[in-house]
Design a protein around this motif. Structure first.
Motif, PDB file in Angstrom:
ATOM      1  N   GLN A 230       0.357   0.403   7.010  1.00 44.82           N
ATOM      2  CA  GLN A 230       1.435   1.026   6.246  1.00 44.82           C
ATOM      3  C   GLN A 230       2.224   2.033   7.086  1.00 44.82           C
ATOM      4  OE1 GLN A 230      -0.197   2.532   2.535  1.00 44.82           O
ATOM      5  NE2 GLN A 230      -0.226   0.490   1.656  1.00 44.82           N
ATOM      6  N   THR A 549      -5.987  -0.652  -7.762  1.00 45.62           N
ATOM      7  CA  THR A 549      -4.742  -0.329  -7.061  1.00 45.62           C
ATOM      8  C   THR A 549      -3.748  -1.469  -7.195  1.00 45.62           C
ATOM      9  OG1 THR A 549      -5.882   1.057  -5.432  1.00 45.62           O
ATOM     10  CG2 THR A 549      -3.698   0.241  -4.830  1.00 45.62           C
ATOM     11  N   ALA A 551       0.126  -2.918  -6.051  1.00 45.60           N
ATOM     12  CA  ALA A 551       1.094  -2.802  -4.956  1.00 45.60           C
ATOM     13  C   ALA A 551       2.425  -3.410  -5.378  1.00 45.60           C
ATOM     14  CB  ALA A 551       0.573  -3.497  -3.703  1.00 45.60           C
ATOM     15  N   THR A 576       2.371   1.875  -3.760  1.00 44.75           N
ATOM     16  CA  THR A 576       1.032   1.569  -4.262  1.00 44.75           C
ATOM     17  C   THR A 576       0.678   2.554  -5.362  1.00 44.75           C
ATOM     18  OG1 THR A 576      -0.051   2.960  -2.590  1.00 44.75           O
ATOM     19  CG2 THR A 576       0.253   0.635  -2.063  1.00 44.75           C
ATOM     20  N   THR A 578      -2.671   3.748  -7.525  1.00 42.82           N
ATOM     21  CA  THR A 578      -4.120   3.701  -7.723  1.00 42.82           C
ATOM     22  C   THR A 578      -4.462   4.422  -9.017  1.00 42.82           C
ATOM     23  OG1 THR A 578      -4.512   3.650  -5.338  1.00 42.82           O
ATOM     24  CG2 THR A 578      -6.351   4.297  -6.745  1.00 42.82           C
TER      25      THR A 578
END
Length: 630
Positions: A230, A549, A551, A576, A578
């Motif tokens: 990332q 999580t 995305a 993202t 979570t």
């Protein structure tokens, strides 16, 4: 295709507004770049982004008049963000007054009506600055990891961060081969305002912008390039305490979260990367980094040196990894979280030096609280008595502050309701749903009682009948959660057309996620296929925890920062989300579960955004199977 998910966009806006409506304070992890401007025109590469500390614009980039306050600074021009780093000529940039005005933004201290169209000064961007006297200007602002995005077969106005003895143009661009020939690089001559060819022996200058031609596509960042998971987000994020692993034994044993940095050395000499701590997080407690190596005789890790822990430039720490010429190597860093109070994360700002004569990069490094213990019960219970469809209502009442040192969670200015839909099967496995329709099986015999079903695949709805009578027709009961959406399917079957696209010959199924993050425009063959449910870890029930999580890739249908019909917003950041649900141990009402909700968002702003609140779930159906066969 849903071009813009407005409910999620509103939710994102609430997060940002709630974070901003807290007590303002000076930010941390800023860097200072010293600009030395001569009389005439100057070509500057600005690595930092000056932002407002207080007021309604806190956290936003400053306007030119608030950055360039010295009256000797007369004019600022910069390529428009849509044009990227490129100017649309193919041979010679000529004089500074011949740039393509339509593709540039400008600000003038003496503003002719309607001529100023540079709204803000952003980082990692080239600026041409005109002065009528020498100016020394230190600029302080946000710093992030950055790699240039080259426009193929065009000149790109770009600069590089350099430390130590500056390299020559030949030494720096030589390893690129024919991609960036020195014969096609221009530097600005301030007195004349003309662009001049550089020579191979000319030393480069950190913070200056040059016209550099890119022969075909390029990802070049210098003789040594660096990458990590990332990287497009601009920081190295170690995430939460659930990622930690034991490193070393005995008195040297530590619980560290591990991340890998990958270096590719295109140069002719071996290099040893270094990290220099510039600005540690000022909040109580600390975030420390250690070099970590795999042991030679077991599947374990041993600890190397601690990375530089003395703030300020000049104390670089050797990362104990030498990258040979013409090779790629990786090293592992471990994050040690030493603070024990509060929900807030910590962020240190480092300078990553890839080697002598190579580029240097700003590298923010972040992690969340080590005292947030990882859930100890994330295994499905197998309790069929709790199977079924659970609909929860979350009330968000606290959010990370983006203006308070250490980014602590602060009470929000208002509460935001969020619906969360979970399904538990007979084995206790939990799935997150964004929509589901409660229906029943079709029967021709009134003596046979229909069976209730839960349908998440819209294609299966015609095979069942509704459970309610409406205007003479039976309809299903549809439940939706508009504050989140399911991730895109990135398996080989769903993205077969993209994987077979000859434009991307080296693309693999494993690399699909990183491929989308690195793209600036949507691949035409990218399939708009999304998961209907998302597997979570944990279990529902008293004292249990559910965690997962989601995305949203840059081209996701619900990415709030992209719009398919707006050329400046063809992609958004990689986001993202979570979610962690912790149910109270004491649950006194049947078919109802109360607990706490925590969500950490990455990608909306430079740092993590954490939301917390209370949740109450109600079981609306005991059906243990999703999309039962008709």
């Amino acid at each position: 295709m849903n071009i813009l998910n407005l409910p999620f966009a509103r939710f994102a806006v609430f997060c940002l507004i709630g974070a901003a409506l807290t007590t303002p304070s000076l930010r941390a992890q800023d860097a200072t770049q010293d600009l030395t401007l001569v009389t005439g025109w100057n070509s500057v590469w600005l690595e930092v982004e000056p932002v407002y500390d207080t007021g309604t614009n806190a956290g936003l980039p400053k306007s030119p008049e608030d950055v360039f306050t010295n009256p000797a600074i007369l004019t600022i021009v910069s390529p428009q963000p849509l044009a990227g780093l490129a100017e649309f000529f193919g041979s010679d940039p000529g004089t500074i007054t011949t740039f393509n005005q339509a593709e540039w933004q400008q600000w003038k201290r003496s503003d002719p009506p309607g001529s100023n169209n540079l709204p803000a000064v952003t980082g990692n961007r080239a600026y041409l600055i005109q002065t009528n006297a020498p100016v020394s200007l230190p600029l302080t602002g946000r710093a992030r990891f950055f790699r240039p995005t080259w426009t193929a077969d065009r000149y790109n106005l770009v600069g590089f961060g350099l430390d130590g003895t500056p390299p020559t143009f030949a030494a720096f661009f030589g390893p690129s081969g024919a991609k960036h020939p020195v014969a096609k690089i221009f530097r600005l001559d301030p007195p004349s305002g003309n662009w001049q060819h550089v020579t191979g022996s000319t030393p480069m200058v950190s913070g200056q912008a040059y016209w550099v031609f890119s022969s075909g596509p390029s990802t070049y960042t210098g003789p040594v390039s660096v990458d990590f998971d990332q990287a497009a987000t601009g920081k190295l994020n170690f995430g939460g305490p659930g990622d930690s692993v034991p490193v070393d034994t005995g008195v040297d044993a530590l619980e560290l979260d591990l991340k890998e940095l990958v270096f590719t050395n295109l140069g002719a000499s071996a290099v040893t990367p270094e990290l220099d701590l510039i600005a540690p997080d000022p909040a109580s407690g600390s975030l420390a980094l250690h070099v970590v190596r795999p042991t030679s005789d077991s599947l374990a890790y041993e600890r190397g040196n601690q990375v530089d822990s003395s703030a300020g430039p000049g104390g670089s720490a050797d990362l104990e990894k030498t990258i040979a010429a013409q090779s790629t190597g990786s090293l592992t860093l471990g994050a040690q979280r030493l603070w024990s109070i509060g929900l807030a994360g910590r962020t240190n700002l480092y300078r990553l030096k890839t080697g002598a004569g190579c580029a240097s990069f700003w590298l923010p490094v972040s992690a969340i609280n080590n005292s947030l213990q990882a859930p100890t019960d994330l295994v499905p219970t197998g309790d069929s008595a709790l199977a079924g469809l659970w609909v929860g209502e979350v009330v968000i009442n606290a959010v990370t502050s983006i203006v308070v040192d250490g980014a602590p969670a602060q009470p929000s200015a208002g509460s935001a309701p969020i619906r969360v839909i979970l399904h538990a099967d007979a084995a206790g496995a939990v799935s997150l749903l964004s929509q589901v329709t409660i229906m029943q099986t079709v029967t021709a015999d009134p003596e046979i009682v229909p069976t209730q079903v839960l349908v998440v695949d819209p294609a299966k709805i015609p095979f069942f009948e509704g459970i309610k009578e409406r205007n003479g027709k039976r309809v299903g009961m549809r439940l939706e959660a508009v504050a989140y959406d399911m991730p895109r399917k990135l398996d080989a079957a769903s993205q077969a057309a993209l994987l077979a696209d000859a434009t991307y010959p080296e693309l693999t199924e494993e690399g699909l996620a990183d491929f989308l993050i690195s793209r600036k425009s949507r691949p035409p063959t990218l399939a708009e296929k999304y998961h209907l449910s998302w597997a979570m870890t944990g279990a529902v029930g008293s004292g249990k925890t559910v965690q997962g999580t989601l995305a949203l890739d840059p081209f996701h249908r619900s990415n709030p920062f992209r719009h398919a019909y707006h050329q400046q917003h063809s992609s958004g950041p990689n986001i993202t989300r979570t979610m962690t649900l912790v149910f109270d141990a004491d649950q006194s009402v049947s078919d109802r579960l109360r607990g706490s909700f925590t969500e950490t968002l990455q990608g909306l702003i430079q740092s993590d955004l954490t939301l917390t609140g209370q949740v109450e779930f109600t079981r609306v159906s005991p059906v243990a199977t999703l999309d039962a066969a008709p």
